[in-house]
Design an enzyme around this catalytic site. Sequence first.
Site, PDB file in Angstrom:
ATOM      1  N   HIS A 121      -1.896  14.541  -5.075  1.00 28.54           N
ATOM      2  CA  HIS A 121      -2.334  14.034  -6.371  1.00 28.54           C
ATOM      3  C   HIS A 121      -3.759  14.528  -6.606  1.00 28.54           C
ATOM      4  CE1 HIS A 121      -3.714  10.967  -9.282  1.00 28.54           C
ATOM      5  NE2 HIS A 121      -2.453  10.682  -9.506  1.00 28.54           N
ATOM      6  N   ASP A 198      -3.422   9.319   2.050  1.00 27.87           N
ATOM      7  CA  ASP A 198      -3.243   8.713   0.730  1.00 27.87           C
ATOM      8  C   ASP A 198      -1.894   8.002   0.745  1.00 27.87           C
ATOM      9  OD1 ASP A 198      -2.534   8.127  -1.874  1.00 27.87           O
ATOM     10  OD2 ASP A 198      -3.013  10.107  -2.683  1.00 27.87           O
ATOM     11  N   GLN A 201       1.717   6.048  -2.782  1.00 22.67           N
ATOM     12  CA  GLN A 201       3.157   6.046  -3.084  1.00 22.67           C
ATOM     13  C   GLN A 201       4.000   5.523  -1.935  1.00 22.67           C
ATOM     14  OE1 GLN A 201       4.560   6.777  -6.033  1.00 22.67           O
ATOM     15  NE2 GLN A 201       2.562   7.153  -6.940  1.00 22.67           N
ATOM     16  N   LYS A 224       0.808  -0.633  -7.467  1.00 23.91           N
ATOM     17  CA  LYS A 224       2.087   0.025  -7.233  1.00 23.91           C
ATOM     18  C   LYS A 224       2.995  -0.801  -6.322  1.00 23.91           C
ATOM     19  CE  LYS A 224       0.001   4.626  -7.664  1.00 23.91           C
ATOM     20  NZ  LYS A 224       0.504   5.055  -8.985  1.00 23.91           N
ATOM     21  N   CYS A 362      -0.255  14.327 -12.500  1.00 23.50           N
ATOM     22  CA  CYS A 362      -1.535  14.538 -11.798  1.00 23.50           C
ATOM     23  C   CYS A 362      -1.320  15.331 -10.517  1.00 23.50           C
ATOM     24  CB  CYS A 362      -2.224  13.206 -11.498  1.00 23.50           C
ATOM     25  SG  CYS A 362      -2.775  12.323 -12.965  1.00 23.50           S
TER      26      CYS A 362
END
Length: 404
Positions: A121, A198, A201, A224, A362
């Site tokens: 991202h 990261d 997700q 999220k 993104c």
Amino acid sequence: MLDIQKIRADFPILSEKVNGKPLVYFDNGATSQKPQIVIDAIATYYQEINANIHRGVHTLSQLATDAYEISRVKIQHHINAKFSHEVLFTSGTTHGINLVTNGFASILKPGDEVVVSSLEHHSNIVPWQMLCEKTGATLKVIPMNENGELIMEAFDALLSEKTKVVTVNHISNALGIINPIKYMIEKAHAVGAAVLIDGAQAVPHLKPDVQDLDCDFYAFSGHKMCGPTGTGILYGKEEWLNKLPPYQGGGEMIKEVTFEKTTYADLPHKFEAGTPNIAGGIVLGTAVDYLNNIGFDNIQKQEEALLEHATKRLLEIEGLKIYGTGKNKASVVSFNIDGIHPYDIGSIIDKLGIAVRTGHHCAQPIMNFFCIPGTIRASFSFYNTIEEIDVMVEAVKKAKTMLS
């Protein structure tokens, strides 16, 4: 098996209509919907214990502080951090990544290398580019293959004594590919590099065990995973958080201030300047409790069934191509139809009540790799149903007919 209808009843928005049609919400990769227990918890904070934290001796301040720190401990246990002070509250994944890159500005020097992946991202690309421009370090990129998987042989070849940081997403937001991060962390540590994951997700779909992974940093967002917007967590190993300088100056992050010198507070407060999103931090703990009560094994089984069914049904459509076909995937299907712009498909099916994401998500380097302007991304959560997928497939077929 989960009682999906009972779970759906927890989410008020799922009974809404959009453009006169029942809402089919398949944009969970952008943000999840919120259960009533989370919505109520936000109101309860403001109605019953609204006060600033860590500073007041009065009762409300103490109640708010206790609730905030209890949430920190909940998240510590959820991700299996060794200490609660390794859990920093942030405004989201982007904030967490920028906190780390700011700290490494005092560590990196010309000739050092930072390794990122081609699946990232923008929020895990741009801050590292800015860091390299500031320090003279070099950014190296792990390439991907046509299935959307990172090429591990190329990753291995990139690593050297010059590598100081490796940063990679746990799960690709654009393709749903699950990266082999445990292998990557081990390899990076073998050359002395720090590793940031990261996890934005990943956390809606699984429980990361940061001690088992042995990552140095793990960043994720609350919104999220059924929590409020403007919330997030940065996990950092104690030794690294002690090594990095503060990200922002102000209240809370200080021990003593004089005009001659300021000394900084101990962890975690060293990195939590100013009044935080108190309600959000407390309620993020509520969201974590909600997901754990459902059970991540149950969540994964439901989402695997959704992914399998969606993949099968969408591939029935002539001219449809799915991007991200690797073996290990989360519940995301990113696709296009030959000769039709993804925006046009997304706009038409929105009129039928179906929320998907269109564009580059993104993640422009991924789209450049496939030579496409973007994709239609359907991202599923445990509260979605097989029937909703069938509704989406029929809507895509209709849109294709209209646009062909």
